[in-house]
Scaffold this motif. Sequence first.
Motif, PDB file in Angstrom:
ATOM      1  N   ASN A   1      93.694 -20.983 132.983  1.00 13.21           N
ATOM      2  CA  ASN A   1      93.051 -19.689 132.675  1.00 13.21           C
ATOM      3  C   ASN A   1      91.555 -19.658 133.047  1.00 13.21           C
ATOM      4  N   TYR A   2      91.091 -20.624 133.843  1.00 16.09           N
ATOM      5  CA  TYR A   2      89.660 -20.684 134.177  1.00 16.09           C
ATOM      6  C   TYR A   2      89.376 -19.783 135.373  1.00 16.09           C
ATOM      7  N   ASP A   3      88.266 -19.038 135.296  1.00 13.13           N
ATOM      8  CA  ASP A   3      87.955 -18.043 136.329  1.00 13.13           C
ATOM      9  C   ASP A   3      86.975 -18.549 137.378  1.00 13.13           C
ATOM     10  N   ASN A   4      86.681 -19.881 137.353  1.00 10.04           N
ATOM     11  CA  ASN A   4      85.809 -20.510 138.348  1.00 10.04           C
ATOM     12  C   ASN A   4      84.338 -20.043 138.270  1.00 10.04           C
ATOM     13  N   LEU A   5      83.882 -19.584 137.125  1.00  6.88           N
ATOM     14  CA  LEU A   5      82.485 -19.130 136.942  1.00  6.88           C
ATOM     15  C   LEU A   5      81.770 -20.061 135.980  1.00  6.88           C
ATOM     16  N   TRP A   6      80.427 -20.097 136.165  1.00  2.30           N
ATOM     17  CA  TRP A   6      79.613 -20.882 135.236  1.00  2.30           C
ATOM     18  C   TRP A   6      79.650 -20.225 133.870  1.00  2.30           C
ATOM     19  N   LYS A   7      79.742 -21.089 132.875  1.00  2.00           N
ATOM     20  CA  LYS A   7      79.752 -20.596 131.495  1.00  2.00           C
ATOM     21  C   LYS A   7      78.500 -21.091 130.802  1.00  2.00           C
ATOM     22  N   THR A   8      78.018 -20.290 129.885  1.00  6.66           N
ATOM     23  CA  THR A   8      76.802 -20.639 129.134  1.00  6.66           C
ATOM     24  C   THR A   8      77.122 -21.052 127.721  1.00  6.66           C
ATOM     25  N   ASN A   9      78.400 -21.020 127.397  1.00  2.00           N
ATOM     26  CA  ASN A   9      78.826 -21.430 126.060  1.00  2.00           C
ATOM     27  C   ASN A   9      80.006 -22.399 126.200  1.00  2.00           C
ATOM     28  N   ASP A  10      80.234 -23.091 125.112  1.00  5.08           N
ATOM     29  CA  ASP A  10      81.412 -23.964 125.107  1.00  5.08           C
ATOM     30  C   ASP A  10      82.636 -23.162 125.546  1.00  5.08           C
ATOM     31  N   LEU A  11      83.521 -23.855 126.240  1.00  6.94           N
ATOM     32  CA  LEU A  11      84.727 -23.140 126.678  1.00  6.94           C
ATOM     33  C   LEU A  11      85.949 -24.074 126.580  1.00  6.94           C
TER      34      LEU A  11
END
Length: 397
Positions: A327-337
Amino acid sequence: YDLQWHSADFNVSLVANDSTSGIIATTFKLDSGPDTNANKVELTTDGNHLIEFWSTVKAGNIETQKTIYALLDKTKPSTSDNYDGNWKTSNYSITLTPSDSTSQVETTYYQINGTGFVEGTTIAINADGNNLVEYYSVDRAGNIETTKTRHALLDKIAPTTIDNYDRTWKTNDFAIELSPSDLTSDINKTYYRINSGSWTEGTNIDFNSDGNYLIEYLSTDLADNTETTNAFNALLDKTKPSTTDDLNTEWQTNDFNITLTPSDATSGVKYTEYNFNGIDYNGTSISINQDGNWTITYKTTDNAGNIEDIKTIYAALDKTKPMTINNYDNLWKTNDLAVALTPSDSNSGVKKTLYKIDSGSWTEGNNIDFNADGNYTLEYYSEDNAGNTENTNLIYV
């Protein structure tokens, strides 16, 4: 007296003649008996009687004695035969033996089955049947014997026996009936035996155990003719056939065959049939080459007509690797995921999913938490229950 045999009492008249002084007496002796003065001799008993006779004239002259034989036979002759009264199985002759103690036998006559009397003392019996033989004799005095009868029995033909069996396999207890017949002397006994065992007298044979039985039978008639042995096989199979298979009940990952092995100990297997994917087939080899958990039914029929109870098996083939998505969209995240791995397998089903982060160890699971900054390498794959292993997937988180 006519010097012939007589068959009834008679008299011999003595007639004397003297032309000069005349007859004073006529005298006779019968069978050397006493002198009797009489002009007739009465014959009342059977025999060849000696009569001596003479006459005396008044002048005293005595005639030279004369002799004759008076023949009287009032008794009928008697004829016997040498037949023992039993049935015979080949042509034979009956000998007639006539006798007459006084005048002796003149002629013997016989007839067979009313065909007319013929002269003779030897009777040839050569026709099958209960032959009526009649015979009598005549003596020289003309006495006729009372006709005698015998039944001359001849049967040259062996009896015949048939059975009511149709020479087919039976699936239930049954009985065979033997029907003997004989045109002449009639049936004496019928015998049968099973599988070369002891001969048994009887006409009914019961079968209640599975087997292929050799049956032999014959009959004898009253003349002691013996029928040529009849033989056939009596077939009884009450037991259904049995079929086994070599199916490996585990999921398979390559095309495979299932071999059906039918057996029947008595009548033998006739055919095996199976149903695969809704279609009926005859045969013992089933090819599985499409993914699926297939329901297969099969049964066997034997030569007696017994049908095996239907058996059901499940043939599982899964040649397709499972598939796992994330389910990962290949974008940088700024929070825990958290990354969720979702495996799928339409046949045998997913057994497990494994993943590893960077150069770490493989870990079983479907949910991966990330709570520290970084550019992570995530690898993952799934295995299904058939043993298929998915190609490793790689993403950067």
